[in-house]
Motif scaffolding. Sequence first.
Motif, mmCIF file in Angstrom:
data_model
loop_
_atom_site.group_PDB
_atom_site.id
_atom_site.type_symbol
_atom_site.label_atom_id
_atom_site.label_comp_id
_atom_site.label_asym_id
_atom_site.label_seq_id
_atom_site.Cartn_x
_atom_site.Cartn_y
_atom_site.Cartn_z
ATOM 1 N N THR A 282 0.828 -1.215 0.000
ATOM 2 C CA THR A 282 0.000 0.000 0.000
ATOM 3 C C THR A 282 0.858 1.260 0.000
ATOM 4 N N ILE A 283 2.002 1.208 0.651
ATOM 5 C CA ILE A 283 2.914 2.367 0.600
ATOM 6 C C ILE A 283 3.474 2.529 -0.812
ATOM 7 N N LEU A 284 3.791 1.417 -1.461
ATOM 8 C CA LEU A 284 4.376 1.481 -2.803
ATOM 9 C C LEU A 284 3.383 1.951 -3.856
ATOM 10 N N LYS B 126 6.529 1.012 -10.982
ATOM 11 C CA LYS B 126 5.645 0.166 -11.782
ATOM 12 C C LYS B 126 5.878 -1.286 -11.402
ATOM 13 N N ASN B 127 4.838 -2.037 -11.242
ATOM 14 C CA ASN B 127 4.878 -3.470 -10.921
ATOM 15 C C ASN B 127 5.744 -3.802 -9.709
ATOM 16 N N PRO B 128 5.468 -3.221 -8.557
ATOM 17 C CA PRO B 128 6.284 -3.566 -7.389
ATOM 18 C C PRO B 128 5.937 -4.956 -6.862
ATOM 19 N N LYS B 129 6.968 -5.674 -6.474
ATOM 20 C CA LYS B 129 6.792 -6.994 -5.862
ATOM 21 C C LYS B 129 7.495 -6.960 -4.517
ATOM 22 N N VAL B 130 6.802 -7.388 -3.490
ATOM 23 C CA VAL B 130 7.321 -7.338 -2.132
ATOM 24 C C VAL B 130 7.475 -8.759 -1.608
ATOM 25 N N SER B 131 8.646 -9.043 -1.048
ATOM 26 C CA SER B 131 8.838 -10.312 -0.349
ATOM 27 C C SER B 131 9.448 -10.006 1.010
ATOM 28 N N VAL B 132 9.062 -10.790 1.991
ATOM 29 C CA VAL B 132 9.456 -10.541 3.374
ATOM 30 C C VAL B 132 10.035 -11.817 3.962
ATOM 31 N N THR B 133 11.160 -11.680 4.663
ATOM 32 C CA THR B 133 11.688 -12.789 5.456
ATOM 33 C C THR B 133 11.695 -12.345 6.904
ATOM 34 N N MET B 134 11.281 -13.241 7.760
ATOM 35 C CA MET B 134 11.178 -12.923 9.175
ATOM 36 C C MET B 134 12.020 -13.888 9.976
ATOM 37 N N LYS B 135 12.800 -13.348 10.880
ATOM 38 C CA LYS B 135 13.552 -14.140 11.842
ATOM 39 C C LYS B 135 12.890 -13.942 13.198
ATOM 40 N N LYS B 136 13.588 -14.260 14.256
ATOM 41 C CA LYS B 136 12.985 -14.219 15.582
ATOM 42 C C LYS B 136 12.395 -12.847 15.915
ATOM 43 N N LYS B 137 13.201 -11.796 15.828
ATOM 44 C CA LYS B 137 12.696 -10.446 16.071
ATOM 45 C C LYS B 137 13.216 -9.487 15.021
ATOM 46 N N LYS B 138 13.356 -9.977 13.799
ATOM 47 C CA LYS B 138 13.896 -9.165 12.727
ATOM 48 C C LYS B 138 13.044 -9.355 11.475
ATOM 49 N N ILE B 139 12.776 -8.279 10.789
ATOM 50 C CA ILE B 139 11.971 -8.311 9.573
ATOM 51 C C ILE B 139 12.803 -7.695 8.447
ATOM 52 N N LYS B 140 12.976 -8.445 7.358
ATOM 53 C CA LYS B 140 13.673 -7.934 6.182
ATOM 54 C C LYS B 140 12.678 -7.847 5.041
ATOM 55 N N ILE B 141 12.623 -6.687 4.429
ATOM 56 C CA ILE B 141 11.682 -6.432 3.347
ATOM 57 C C ILE B 141 12.485 -6.246 2.059
ATOM 58 N N PHE B 142 12.152 -7.033 1.035
ATOM 59 C CA PHE B 142 12.807 -6.947 -0.261
ATOM 60 C C PHE B 142 11.780 -6.477 -1.283
ATOM 61 N N ILE B 143 12.148 -5.441 -2.029
ATOM 62 C CA ILE B 143 11.244 -4.868 -3.026
ATOM 63 C C ILE B 143 11.931 -4.920 -4.378
ATOM 64 N N SER B 144 11.239 -5.459 -5.365
ATOM 65 C CA SER B 144 11.738 -5.411 -6.740
ATOM 66 C C SER B 144 10.668 -4.744 -7.590
ATOM 67 N N GLU C 95 15.277 -3.381 1.555
ATOM 68 C CA GLU C 95 16.185 -3.396 0.411
ATOM 69 C C GLU C 95 15.360 -3.298 -0.866
ATOM 70 N N ILE C 96 15.761 -2.387 -1.713
ATOM 71 C CA ILE C 96 15.094 -2.227 -3.007
ATOM 72 C C ILE C 96 16.064 -2.726 -4.059
ATOM 73 N N LYS C 97 15.651 -3.765 -4.789
ATOM 74 C CA LYS C 97 16.525 -4.387 -5.783
ATOM 75 C C LYS C 97 15.846 -4.421 -7.138
ATOM 76 N N GLN C 98 16.656 -4.689 -8.133
ATOM 77 C CA GLN C 98 16.212 -4.853 -9.514
ATOM 78 C C GLN C 98 15.422 -3.639 -9.999
ATOM 79 N N VAL C 99 15.899 -2.491 -9.638
ATOM 80 C CA VAL C 99 15.252 -1.276 -10.097
ATOM 81 C C VAL C 99 15.814 -0.944 -11.455
ATOM 82 N N SER C 100 14.952 -0.864 -12.439
ATOM 83 C CA SER C 100 15.411 -0.522 -13.782
ATOM 84 C C SER C 100 14.673 0.717 -14.254
ATOM 85 N N ASN C 101 15.337 1.502 -15.031
ATOM 86 C CA ASN C 101 14.786 2.751 -15.539
ATOM 87 C C ASN C 101 14.542 2.623 -17.035
ATOM 88 N N LYS C 102 13.911 1.530 -17.449
ATOM 89 C CA LYS C 102 13.676 1.266 -18.867
ATOM 90 C C LYS C 102 12.311 1.803 -19.281
#
Length: 186
Positions: free
Chosen positions: A104-106, A113-131, A171-178
């Motif tokens: 919703t923020i994206l 355009k076409n954001p994809k969000v994936s999340v990995t969660m550990k014990k008390k840590k949240i990592k957010i990956f956006i492509s 982390e924001i990855k695979q950002v292309s300016n095409k």
Amino acid sequence: MNIYKKVFILISILLLIPLLFTNVIQNQYLANLSFKLIQMENYPFVGSYIPFYLFWGSILVIIFLIILFCFILLYPRNKTEVYFSKSKGSLSIKKNAVEQFVSTILTQEPWLKNPKVSVTMKKKKIKIFISCNCSNINSNLVDKTSELSHRIRQEFSTFLGIDDPKQVSVEIKQVSNKKASNPRVI
């Protein structure tokens, strides 16, 4: 497959094949085979070195298995839910909720355009990956992505009351300016 995994598996195979082969030769009398393999000491060029290899190879395999056992035992598991507790109460956050919150923020950003969000969660840590793909913008893309990353972390900590910035990483990855490719033939 990762190159490190391939090297790890190949070294393991190279260490284990001779150990298993010598075990087969030493215990061939247990199976009634129609042929007999010669004793390990009678093999040309390697027969005199085999006892040394068996001793040191077995020690290396034992050490390797102990390290592997500890690694498997202590490896952190990915979770689908993270619990945060404070003096006023506790809160559990599911992975799908985090993905939807970030999505919703994206959607508020017109340059994504076409954001994809994936999340990995550990014990008390949240990592957010956006492509995502970016539309053609005139401003600096690096500044935009770092600003977006900071804003997501800020809104996430405000919404959930997480004070420690190490608990949430974006982390924001695979950002292309095409430009979008339009077909020439209609």
